[in-house]
Design a protein around this motif. Structure first.
Motif, PDB file in Angstrom:
ATOM      1  N   ARG A   5       1.022  -1.019   0.089  1.00  0.00           N
ATOM      2  CA  ARG A   5      -0.022  -0.019   0.014  1.00  0.00           C
ATOM      3  C   ARG A   5       0.915   1.190   0.215  1.00  0.00           C
ATOM      4  N   ASP A   6       2.152   1.383   0.805  1.00  0.00           N
ATOM      5  CA  ASP A   6       2.691   2.286   0.764  1.00  0.00           C
ATOM      6  C   ASP A   6       3.448   2.657  -0.642  1.00  0.00           C
ATOM      7  N   LEU A   7       3.742   1.580  -1.212  1.00  0.00           N
ATOM      8  CA  LEU A   7       4.562   1.608  -2.701  1.00  0.00           C
ATOM      9  C   LEU A   7       3.291   2.220  -3.542  1.00  0.00           C
ATOM     10  N   ARG A   8       2.304   1.626  -3.405  1.00  0.00           N
ATOM     11  CA  ARG A   8       1.244   2.182  -4.263  1.00  0.00           C
ATOM     12  C   ARG A   8       0.886   3.633  -4.253  1.00  0.00           C
ATOM     13  N   THR A   9       0.738   4.053  -2.952  1.00  0.00           N
ATOM     14  CA  THR A   9       0.925   5.349  -2.721  1.00  0.00           C
ATOM     15  C   THR A   9       1.511   6.155  -3.269  1.00  0.00           C
ATOM     16  N   PHE A  10       2.949   5.600  -2.977  1.00  0.00           N
ATOM     17  CA  PHE A  10       4.229   6.508  -3.561  1.00  0.00           C
ATOM     18  C   PHE A  10       3.854   6.860  -5.278  1.00  0.00           C
ATOM     19  N   LEU A  11       3.507   5.567  -5.704  1.00  0.00           N
ATOM     20  CA  LEU A  11       3.353   5.622  -7.119  1.00  0.00           C
ATOM     21  C   LEU A  11       2.255   6.735  -7.543  1.00  0.00           C
ATOM     22  N   ALA A  12       1.177   6.674  -7.042  1.00  0.00           N
ATOM     23  CA  ALA A  12       0.004   7.557  -6.978  1.00  0.00           C
ATOM     24  C   ALA A  12       0.247   9.042  -6.883  1.00  0.00           C
ATOM     25  N   ILE A  13       1.387   9.403  -5.862  1.00  0.00           N
ATOM     26  CA  ILE A  13       1.747  10.689  -5.870  1.00  0.00           C
ATOM     27  C   ILE A  13       2.835  10.903  -7.017  1.00  0.00           C
ATOM     28  N   ALA A  14       3.505  10.217  -7.584  1.00  0.00           N
ATOM     29  CA  ALA A  14       4.498  10.294  -8.540  1.00  0.00           C
ATOM     30  C   ALA A  14       3.529  10.586  -9.911  1.00  0.00           C
ATOM     31  N   GLU A  15       2.702   9.710 -10.009  1.00  0.00           N
ATOM     32  CA  GLU A  15       2.151   9.922 -11.158  1.00  0.00           C
ATOM     33  C   GLU A  15       0.904  11.072 -11.416  1.00  0.00           C
ATOM     34  N   GLY A  16       0.128  11.279 -10.222  1.00  0.00           N
ATOM     35  CA  GLY A  16      -0.722  12.356 -10.041  1.00  0.00           C
ATOM     36  C   GLY A  16      -0.168  13.727  -9.994  1.00  0.00           C
ATOM     37  N   GLY A  17       1.115  13.744  -9.494  1.00  0.00           N
ATOM     38  CA  GLY A  17       1.661  15.029  -9.143  1.00  0.00           C
ATOM     39  C   GLY A  17       1.820  15.716  -8.158  1.00  0.00           C
ATOM     40  N   SER A  18       0.886  15.139  -6.897  1.00  0.00           N
ATOM     41  CA  SER A  18       0.731  15.928  -5.682  1.00  0.00           C
ATOM     42  C   SER A  18       0.023  14.948  -4.734  1.00  0.00           C
ATOM     43  N   PHE A  19       0.116  15.066  -3.453  1.00  0.00           N
ATOM     44  CA  PHE A  19      -0.319  14.385  -2.482  1.00  0.00           C
ATOM     45  C   PHE A  19      -1.803  14.361  -2.573  1.00  0.00           C
ATOM     46  N   ALA A  20      -2.282  15.386  -2.696  1.00  0.00           N
ATOM     47  CA  ALA A  20      -3.940  15.855  -2.959  1.00  0.00           C
ATOM     48  C   ALA A  20      -4.402  14.935  -4.079  1.00  0.00           C
ATOM     49  N   MET A  21      -3.784  14.784  -5.217  1.00  0.00           N
ATOM     50  CA  MET A  21      -4.532  13.801  -6.332  1.00  0.00           C
ATOM     51  C   MET A  21      -4.340  12.464  -5.980  1.00  0.00           C
ATOM     52  N   ALA A  22      -2.984  12.153  -5.253  1.00  0.00           N
ATOM     53  CA  ALA A  22      -2.827  10.786  -4.679  1.00  0.00           C
ATOM     54  C   ALA A  22      -4.085  10.271  -3.551  1.00  0.00           C
ATOM     55  N   ALA A  23      -4.176  11.278  -2.933  1.00  0.00           N
ATOM     56  CA  ALA A  23      -5.360  10.949  -1.883  1.00  0.00           C
ATOM     57  C   ALA A  23      -6.601  10.604  -2.628  1.00  0.00           C
ATOM     58  N   ARG A  24      -7.156  11.310  -3.636  1.00  0.00           N
ATOM     59  CA  ARG A  24      -8.137  11.073  -4.236  1.00  0.00           C
ATOM     60  C   ARG A  24      -8.187   9.624  -4.981  1.00  0.00           C
ATOM     61  N   THR A  25      -7.039   9.430  -5.590  1.00  0.00           N
ATOM     62  CA  THR A  25      -6.950   8.171  -6.288  1.00  0.00           C
ATOM     63  C   THR A  25      -6.851   6.916  -5.603  1.00  0.00           C
ATOM     64  N   VAL A  26      -6.198   7.033  -4.042  1.00  0.00           N
ATOM     65  CA  VAL A  26      -6.060   5.916  -3.321  1.00  0.00           C
ATOM     66  C   VAL A  26      -7.371   5.848  -2.348  1.00  0.00           C
ATOM     67  N   HIS A  27      -8.226   7.060  -2.060  1.00  0.00           N
ATOM     68  CA  HIS A  27      -9.329   7.057  -1.291  1.00  0.00           C
ATOM     69  C   HIS A  27      -8.722   6.988  -0.164  1.00  0.00           C
ATOM     70  N   ARG A  28      -8.081   8.085   0.278  1.00  0.00           N
ATOM     71  CA  ARG A  28      -7.594   8.308   1.716  1.00  0.00           C
ATOM     72  C   ARG A  28      -7.555   9.839   1.622  1.00  0.00           C
ATOM     73  N   THR A  29      -7.312  10.298   3.003  1.00  0.00           N
ATOM     74  CA  THR A  29      -7.262  11.673   3.278  1.00  0.00           C
ATOM     75  C   THR A  29      -5.771  12.317   2.796  1.00  0.00           C
ATOM     76  N   GLN A  30      -5.650  13.621   2.518  1.00  0.00           N
ATOM     77  CA  GLN A  30      -4.288  14.069   2.394  1.00  0.00           C
ATOM     78  C   GLN A  30      -3.504  13.964   3.367  1.00  0.00           C
ATOM     79  N   SER A  31      -3.980  14.111   4.800  1.00  0.00           N
ATOM     80  CA  SER A  31      -3.099  14.012   5.758  1.00  0.00           C
ATOM     81  C   SER A  31      -2.892  12.566   5.920  1.00  0.00           C
ATOM     82  N   ALA A  32      -3.591  11.625   5.728  1.00  0.00           N
ATOM     83  CA  ALA A  32      -3.075  10.036   5.869  1.00  0.00           C
ATOM     84  C   ALA A  32      -2.014   9.921   4.776  1.00  0.00           C
ATOM     85  N   ILE A  33      -2.077  10.483   3.592  1.00  0.00           N
ATOM     86  CA  ILE A  33      -1.016  10.284   2.754  1.00  0.00           C
ATOM     87  C   ILE A  33       0.284  10.877   2.971  1.00  0.00           C
ATOM     88  N   THR A  34       0.118  11.939   3.510  1.00  0.00           N
ATOM     89  CA  THR A  34       1.291  12.877   4.185  1.00  0.00           C
ATOM     90  C   THR A  34       2.029  11.641   5.161  1.00  0.00           C
TER      91      THR A  34
END
Length: 76
Positions: A5-34
């Motif tokens: 899950r950590d690795l998928r989240t890392f990829l979501a950030i890299a692909e989406g360009g932001s923690f906020a976009m990754a949060a939407r992609t992986v269905h978690r809050t931005q603070s949880a992603i951070t």
């Protein structure tokens, strides 16, 4: 402990360009992603993101690990 899950989240950030976009992609809050990425960085012992920029961008180490992490996630 590092998880897929950590690795998928890392990829979501890299692909989406932001923690906020990754949060939407992986269905978690931005603070949880951070928090998740801070924990992963602590475990690895180095920063994956340059947080001096807004939004944070991949650090040199993060860019270097990106292909390997993508491969691990794909194989998983």
């Amino acid at each position: 402990l590092m998880s897929i899950r950590d690795l998928r989240t890392f990829l979501a950030i890299a692909e989406g360009g932001s923690f906020a976009m990754a949060a939407r992609t992986v269905h978690r809050t931005q603070s949880a992603i951070t928090a998740q990425m801070q924990s992963l960085e602590e475990e690895l012992g180095f920063a994956l993101f340059d947080r001096s920029k807004r939004p944070p961008v991949l650090s040199e180490a993060g860019r270097a690990l990106l292909p390997r992490i993508a491969e691990v996630v794909q194989v998983y």
